[in-house]
Design an enzyme around this catalytic site. Structure first.
Site, PDB file in Angstrom:
ATOM      1  N   SER A 190     -17.931  -3.262  13.077  1.00 26.86           N
ATOM      2  CA  SER A 190     -18.262  -4.804  13.785  1.00 26.86           C
ATOM      3  C   SER A 190     -18.930  -4.738  15.144  1.00 26.86           C
ATOM      4  O   SER A 190     -18.576  -3.565  15.834  1.00 26.86           O
ATOM      5  CB  SER A 190     -16.980  -5.463  13.616  1.00 26.86           C
ATOM      6  OG  SER A 190     -16.643  -5.677  12.341  1.00 26.86           O
TER       7      SER A 190
HETATM    8  N1  SAH Z   1     -13.254  -2.840  10.781  1.00 27.82           N
HETATM    9  C1  SAH Z   1     -14.365  -1.983  10.176  1.00 27.82           C
HETATM   10  C2  SAH Z   1     -15.249  -2.976   9.726  1.00 27.82           C
HETATM   11  C3  SAH Z   1     -15.897  -2.577   8.399  1.00 27.82           C
HETATM   12  S1  SAH Z   1     -16.827  -3.763   7.382  1.00 27.82           S
HETATM   13  C4  SAH Z   1     -14.995  -1.160  11.511  1.00 27.82           C
HETATM   14  O1  SAH Z   1     -15.057  -1.718  12.420  1.00 27.82           O
HETATM   15  O2  SAH Z   1     -15.769  -0.135  11.167  1.00 27.82           O
HETATM   16  C5  SAH Z   1     -15.665  -4.338   6.520  1.00 27.82           C
HETATM   17  C6  SAH Z   1     -15.164  -3.074   5.264  1.00 27.82           C
HETATM   18  O3  SAH Z   1     -14.264  -3.902   4.520  1.00 27.82           O
HETATM   19  C7  SAH Z   1     -15.910  -2.623   4.684  1.00 27.82           C
HETATM   20  O4  SAH Z   1     -15.977  -1.035   4.780  1.00 27.82           O
HETATM   21  C8  SAH Z   1     -15.566  -2.973   3.081  1.00 27.82           C
HETATM   22  O5  SAH Z   1     -15.852  -1.680   2.169  1.00 27.82           O
HETATM   23  C9  SAH Z   1     -14.324  -3.173   3.270  1.00 27.82           C
HETATM   24  N2  SAH Z   1     -13.602  -4.148   2.217  1.00 27.82           N
HETATM   25  C10 SAH Z   1     -14.160  -4.987   1.701  1.00 27.82           C
HETATM   26  N3  SAH Z   1     -13.464  -5.476   0.746  1.00 27.82           N
HETATM   27  C11 SAH Z   1     -12.305  -4.786   0.852  1.00 27.82           C
HETATM   28  C12 SAH Z   1     -11.012  -4.952   0.123  1.00 27.82           C
HETATM   29  N4  SAH Z   1     -10.915  -5.872  -1.119  1.00 27.82           N
HETATM   30  N5  SAH Z   1     -10.010  -4.088   0.459  1.00 27.82           N
HETATM   31  C13 SAH Z   1     -10.279  -3.252   1.513  1.00 27.82           C
HETATM   32  N6  SAH Z   1     -11.537  -3.160   1.931  1.00 27.82           N
HETATM   33  C14 SAH Z   1     -12.365  -3.876   1.912  1.00 27.82           C
END
Ligand code: SAH
Length: 221
Positions: free
Chosen positions: A66
């Site tokens: 993000s």
């Molecule tokens: N906070 C992270 C944002 C990653 S984007 C950062 O700053 O790097 C959102 C993430 O949510 C992705 O890696 C995706 O694989 C994960 N995601 C999506 N659905 C999910 C679920 N049901 N359970 C766990 N993770 C999930």
């Protein structure tokens, strides 16, 4: 400090002064965490030059880290004072996880993609965090074992608030989650009163990758 470390500390300082403070983030503890956590170590070599720009970056598997302002906004919205037990859904790169670990007691983080889970664990271990547990699982189910949580942060966009997360939120707790369509969402803060009832505040538009799982989006939509 060598030159490289100096440059990165300077890039973080500039990021906070240019993209975070002018847009209204005031919590000094959040600003200090952003100044401290080496965001460039949470992205691939080819993205390092852009790590302190204010936009999301690809982290593989079609997912993104993000943008710094969104990390700051979500973190400030959690009103962390230190010592809280936090559940994060969507570990991704682990950057937001590290920010939370700087400000809370313990952080439990759930990611559904195996390669990202492994990479995030490696990065967080290398940085020496001992108050983080990362699990490979569907985070829409929460993580019942360590519930209830004082704070819950979802970093992927949900069609609606997953019921298990509301159940695993402690009385007096705060849940922050982007809710909306698969292209645009609104950041929502939900607080649970001591009597178990909840109330919602809307905190503005945002764009996240999809929360995929039993109480989220289906895999192929
Ligand atoms: N906070 C992270 C944002 C990653 S984007 C950062 O700053 O790097 C959102 C993430 O949510 C992705 O890696 C995706 O694989 C994960 N995601 C999506 N659905 C999910 C679920 N049901 N359970 C766990 N993770 C999930």
């Amino acid at each position: 400090m060598n030159n490289q470390t100096d440059r990165q500390a300077w890039a973080r300082q500039r990021m906070v002064e240019r993209d975070i403070v002018p847009r209204g983030i005031k919590d000094q503890r959040v600003l200090d965490a952003l100044l401290k956590v080496p965001r460039h170590l949470f992205v691939g070599e080819s993205q390092r030059m852009s790590a302190y720009e204010d936009h999301p970056l690809p982290i593989g598997e079609g997912q993104t880290i993000s943008q710094p302002f969104m990390v700051a906004l979500m973190t400030e919205a959690l009103l962390l004072r230190g010592g809280e037990t936090v559940l994060e859904i969507g570990t991704g790169s682990g950057y937001q996880t590290a920010i939370l670990a700087e400000l809370a007691g313990r952080v439990y983080s759930v990611e559904r993609i195996p390669s990202l889970t492994g990479q995030a664990r490696k990065t967080l271990d290398a940085l020496g965090y001992t108050n983080i547990l990362v699990r490979l699982s569907d985070g829409t189910l929460g993580w019942a074992e360590y519930a209830p949580y004082d704070r819950i942060l979802v970093t992927a966009g949900a069609p609606r608030v997953p019921e298990p997360l509301l159940e695993q939120l402690a009385p007096g707790g705060i849940l922050v989650i982007p809710v909306g369509s698969n292209t645009i969402q609104e950041l929502v803060r939900i607080r649970k009163r001591e009597d178990g009832t909840t109330f919602e505040e809307r905190m503005g538009g945002c764009v996240f990758v999809k929360l995929v799982g039993k109480y989220g989006w289906e895999v192929d939509c």
